[in-house]
Design a protein around this motif. Structure first.
Motif, PDB file in Angstrom:
ATOM      1  N   ILE A   4      -6.566  -7.999 -11.682  1.00 19.22           N
ATOM      2  CA  ILE A   4      -5.485  -8.623 -12.700  1.00 19.22           C
ATOM      3  C   ILE A   4      -4.314  -7.437 -12.680  1.00 19.22           C
ATOM      4  O   ILE A   4      -3.246  -7.873 -12.625  1.00 19.22           O
ATOM      5  CB  ILE A   4      -6.037  -8.899 -13.932  1.00 19.22           C
ATOM      6  N   SER A   5      -4.878  -6.103 -12.876  1.00 18.58           N
ATOM      7  CA  SER A   5      -4.026  -4.862 -12.856  1.00 18.58           C
ATOM      8  C   SER A   5      -3.326  -4.930 -11.379  1.00 18.58           C
ATOM      9  O   SER A   5      -1.995  -4.685 -11.272  1.00 18.58           O
ATOM     10  CB  SER A   5      -4.607  -3.759 -13.040  1.00 18.58           C
ATOM     11  N   TYR A   6      -3.683  -5.113 -10.272  1.00 13.54           N
ATOM     12  CA  TYR A   6      -3.431  -5.006  -9.079  1.00 13.54           C
ATOM     13  C   TYR A   6      -2.528  -6.104  -8.875  1.00 13.54           C
ATOM     14  O   TYR A   6      -1.146  -5.709  -8.538  1.00 13.54           O
ATOM     15  CB  TYR A   6      -4.500  -5.008  -7.927  1.00 13.54           C
ATOM     16  N   THR A   7      -2.683  -7.399  -9.299  1.00 17.69           N
ATOM     17  CA  THR A   7      -1.925  -8.549  -9.051  1.00 17.69           C
ATOM     18  C   THR A   7      -0.420  -8.151  -9.858  1.00 17.69           C
ATOM     19  O   THR A   7       0.811  -8.521  -9.444  1.00 17.69           O
ATOM     20  CB  THR A   7      -2.440  -9.608  -9.651  1.00 17.69           C
ATOM     21  N   PHE A   8      -0.732  -7.681 -11.230  1.00 19.18           N
ATOM     22  CA  PHE A   8       0.579  -7.348 -12.110  1.00 19.18           C
ATOM     23  C   PHE A   8       1.488  -6.453 -11.277  1.00 19.18           C
ATOM     24  O   PHE A   8       2.673  -6.584 -11.206  1.00 19.18           O
ATOM     25  CB  PHE A   8       0.185  -6.922 -13.401  1.00 19.18           C
ATOM     26  N   HIS A 221     -12.911   6.793  -3.536  1.00 19.24           N
ATOM     27  CA  HIS A 221     -11.987   7.518  -3.089  1.00 19.24           C
ATOM     28  C   HIS A 221     -10.394   7.144  -3.537  1.00 19.24           C
ATOM     29  O   HIS A 221      -9.559   7.633  -2.620  1.00 19.24           O
ATOM     30  CB  HIS A 221     -11.789   7.579  -1.551  1.00 19.24           C
ATOM     31  N   GLY A 222     -10.541   6.410  -4.512  1.00 18.21           N
ATOM     32  CA  GLY A 222      -9.127   5.868  -4.950  1.00 18.21           C
ATOM     33  C   GLY A 222      -8.318   4.648  -4.617  1.00 18.21           C
ATOM     34  O   GLY A 222      -7.384   4.412  -4.900  1.00 18.21           O
ATOM     35  N   ALA A 223      -9.236   3.830  -3.936  1.00 19.87           N
ATOM     36  CA  ALA A 223      -8.621   2.332  -3.586  1.00 19.87           C
ATOM     37  C   ALA A 223      -8.438   1.610  -4.659  1.00 19.87           C
ATOM     38  O   ALA A 223      -9.222   1.494  -5.641  1.00 19.87           O
ATOM     39  CB  ALA A 223      -9.748   1.710  -2.560  1.00 19.87           C
ATOM     40  N   ASP A 224      -7.370   0.918  -4.827  1.00 26.38           N
ATOM     41  CA  ASP A 224      -7.098  -0.112  -5.968  1.00 26.38           C
ATOM     42  C   ASP A 224      -7.560  -1.521  -5.661  1.00 26.38           C
ATOM     43  O   ASP A 224      -7.978  -2.357  -6.539  1.00 26.38           O
ATOM     44  CB  ASP A 224      -5.536  -0.171  -6.079  1.00 26.38           C
ATOM     45  N   ARG A 225      -8.231  -1.678  -4.502  1.00 29.63           N
ATOM     46  CA  ARG A 225      -8.374  -3.007  -3.821  1.00 29.63           C
ATOM     47  C   ARG A 225      -9.184  -2.926  -2.681  1.00 29.63           C
ATOM     48  O   ARG A 225      -8.942  -2.178  -1.678  1.00 29.63           O
ATOM     49  CB  ARG A 225      -7.306  -3.993  -3.922  1.00 29.63           C
TER      50      ARG A 225
END
Length: 337
Positions: A4-8, A221-225
């Motif tokens: 949801i955050s990624y899409t926003f 390692h920091g991936a958002d998606r």
């Protein structure tokens, strides 16, 4: 970061990239796309709403199903000149909202990659790139964040060195995870949500059972998606890598002809071809990213304006044929869209 955050944050970048001229262009593209399909003819579709620009077609890896990596591509190697890039931006900036800075090769091998990104960012365009991350380091990670890059895809096709180098030959698994970590740290240090980091994993026989492991490595390692994608194959030569599970492959094997065939046959339509183009490092304009060998080039931006290229005989013939019998083109016969 949740989905949801990624899409926003991705949606917010999209909204910021819009203008009245770009919105009108998208609407015009959609209308002419429908009319051209109905009447089976080419109606000028205005300018592309998104483009791919190839910074370089050189690469440090030797992936067996990549024409650049397996050395089968006859295309000369080179880096895009800043003058060519500036000319493209001048032609598209009014109508185009999205630039993918990638086609063949590893984009961060280009010495001016961050400059390219920042020039596009200054025109309020969304920017994305795809990388093997071997050239993302603590030294340049902050430059990448400051450039204004919206989105970055990092290929992580393995869960350790042994599994990674099955496909990413000459690659270093630790270099990928280190690059991810450096980029994530730079984002935190500069208090930036961008670039959104998407780790992409190709589904092979040696990776399809390790989805959860790959997700854990990517997120740690920091991936958002994390996205899993079916792999593209040009021939049956590398079938030893084909996934076992049916849903993890886009192909079926024809025993009689000993060839690979798409499970889903392409329809006589293609929005990607209609709404975007690809610019190679030397300015050649291609219909889409499946044209790895420049087989269906429309023209070159070094010699003509983009409008004249999009209305050229090559472009009109190609687009009309896609809406009539798309399978006559070899690039369409290996496309899932």
């Amino acid at each position: 970061m949740s989905n949801i955050s990624y899409t926003f944050w991705y949606g917010l970048a999209f909204v910021r990239s819009l203008s009245l001229a770009r919105i009108r262009n998208i609407i015009h593209l959609q209308i002419t796309f429908i009319l051209s399909r109905v009447f089976k003819k080419y109606i000028f579709s205005s300018f592309p709403s998104s483009v791919s620009i190839e910074p370089t077609n050189t690469c440090n890896l030797q992936c067996p199903e990549c024409p650049t990596g397996n050395k089968t591509s006859p295309i000369p190697k080179g880096n895009m000149r800043i003058e060519t890039f500036e000319r493209i931006i001048a032609e598209i900036q009014k109508h185009t909202f999205f630039i993918n800075l990638y086609f063949q090769g590893e984009p961060f091998l280009h010495p001016d990659m961050c400059l390219f990104i920042s020039r596009a960012h200054k025109q309020c365009m969304m920017t994305s790139t795809s990388t093997n991350a071997h050239y993302i380091t603590e030294k340049n990670a902050e430059d990448i964040v400051r450039s204004g890059l919206t989105h970055i895809i990092v290929s992580l096709d393995g869960f350790d060195q042994q599994s990674y180098e099955v496909y990413r030959k000459k690659g270093d698994f630790n270099a990928v995870t280190s690059g991810l970590q450096a980029l994530s740290f730079a984002k935190k240090k500069l208090k930036s949500k961008y670039p959104l980091i998407e780790v992409q994993c190709l589904l092979f026989k040696h990776t399809e059972q390790y989805g959860n492991t790959l997700k854990q490595i990517a997120h740690s390692h920091g991936a958002d998606r994390v996205v899993f994608k079916t792999a593209q194959f040009y021939s049956a030569e590398n079938m030893y890598m084909m996934p076992v599970q049916k849903n993890n492959s886009r192909y079926i094997y024809n025993q009689e002809n000993q060839t690979l065939e798409l499970r889903k046959k392409p329809n006589n339509k293609c929005w990607r071809m209609w709404s975007s183009v690809v610019f190679t490092w030397d300015g050649i304009v291609l219909p889409c990213c499946f044209d790895k060998y420049n087989s269906y080039a429309y023209g070159t931006i070094e010699q003509s304006s983009l409008q004249s290229i999009l209305t050229s005989k090559n472009a009109r013939t190609f687009k009309r044929q896609v809406h009539t019998n798309r399978t006559v083109f070899s690039i369409c016969r290996n496309c899932t869209s």
